[in-house]
Design a protein around this motif. Sequence first.
Motif, short mmCIF file in Angstrom:
data_model
loop_
_atom_site.label_atom_id
_atom_site.label_comp_id
_atom_site.label_asym_id
_atom_site.label_seq_id
_atom_site.Cartn_x
_atom_site.Cartn_y
_atom_site.Cartn_z
N UNK A 121 0.77 -1.21 -0.03
CA UNK A 121 -0.13 0.04 -0.01
C UNK A 121 0.82 1.14 -0.05
N UNK A 122 1.00 1.89 1.32
CA UNK A 122 1.73 3.12 1.11
C UNK A 122 3.29 2.86 1.34
N UNK A 123 3.92 2.81 0.22
CA UNK A 123 5.39 2.65 0.05
C UNK A 123 6.25 3.59 0.86
N UNK A 124 5.62 4.88 0.90
CA UNK A 124 6.41 5.87 1.31
C UNK A 124 6.75 5.64 2.81
N UNK A 125 5.95 4.82 3.39
CA UNK A 125 6.08 4.48 4.84
C UNK A 125 7.70 3.85 4.98
N UNK A 126 8.25 3.28 3.93
CA UNK A 126 9.53 2.76 4.08
C UNK A 126 10.88 3.60 3.98
N UNK A 127 10.43 4.75 3.64
CA UNK A 127 11.51 5.82 3.19
C UNK A 127 12.36 6.09 4.35
N UNK A 128 11.82 6.65 5.30
CA UNK A 128 12.65 6.79 6.75
C UNK A 128 13.29 5.61 7.27
N UNK A 129 12.51 4.51 7.43
CA UNK A 129 12.91 3.40 7.68
C UNK A 129 14.46 3.11 6.88
N UNK A 130 14.47 2.96 5.84
CA UNK A 130 15.61 2.52 5.08
C UNK A 130 16.71 3.27 5.17
N UNK A 131 16.33 4.98 5.50
CA UNK A 131 17.47 5.89 5.70
C UNK A 131 18.21 5.33 7.34
N UNK A 132 17.37 4.98 8.08
CA UNK A 132 17.72 4.67 9.59
C UNK A 132 18.33 3.34 9.43
N UNK A 133 18.07 2.49 8.49
CA UNK A 133 18.81 1.34 8.23
C UNK A 133 20.16 1.46 7.64
N UNK A 134 20.43 2.41 6.67
CA UNK A 134 21.61 2.79 6.25
C UNK A 134 22.32 3.32 7.39
N UNK A 135 21.88 4.35 8.25
CA UNK A 135 22.69 4.81 9.18
C UNK A 135 23.26 3.90 10.27
N UNK A 136 22.85 2.83 10.58
CA UNK A 136 23.18 1.89 11.71
C UNK A 136 23.98 0.83 10.94
N UNK A 137 24.10 0.89 9.68
CA UNK A 137 24.64 -0.30 8.83
C UNK A 137 26.29 0.13 8.57
N UNK A 138 27.00 -0.79 8.14
CA UNK A 138 28.41 -0.42 8.01
C UNK A 138 28.43 0.11 6.55
N UNK A 139 29.56 0.72 6.13
CA UNK A 139 29.79 1.36 4.97
C UNK A 139 29.88 0.30 3.75
N UNK A 140 29.05 -0.46 3.57
CA UNK A 140 29.13 -1.34 2.34
C UNK A 140 28.72 -0.56 1.05
#
Length: 125
Positions: A43-62
């Motif tokens: 449905x509302x895929x925009x709901x994934x935008x911020x969680x994806x950024x948060x995921x990148x923030x806490x991830x190693x620099x791959x």
Amino acid sequence: MVNEVEDYIYELEKLIALADQKKDKYLFIDPAYEIIDEIEELGNVFDFVEPIFLLVERSPDIDFGGPGPLGSFLEKFYHNGYEDILVKSLQRKPKEYTIYLLERLCNDENNPKRKEYCTLLDSLK
């Protein structure tokens, strides 16, 4: 939808960890495209935008790809709120990948906020 978001983010997180451990970006990139395809059918895929950024923030620099599955998905929301969330992410925790996404914003000569984005980019280098 919240559970779906968390479930998909968890799957992406596992792929990032595996790619980092094995030093093989394709262990993330290839299956992440499939996950993003599934997300885009929701449905509302925009709901994934911020969680994806948060995921990148806490991830190693791959190497997430250029722009790869995440960037390709996120940039679909260009001029629809993506830029503001990217800037907030950079203010919280700049990562190589989010800086790369900001560089892409700076390349758009027609963007009315281009100067602002380029100033932010200069401050991060």
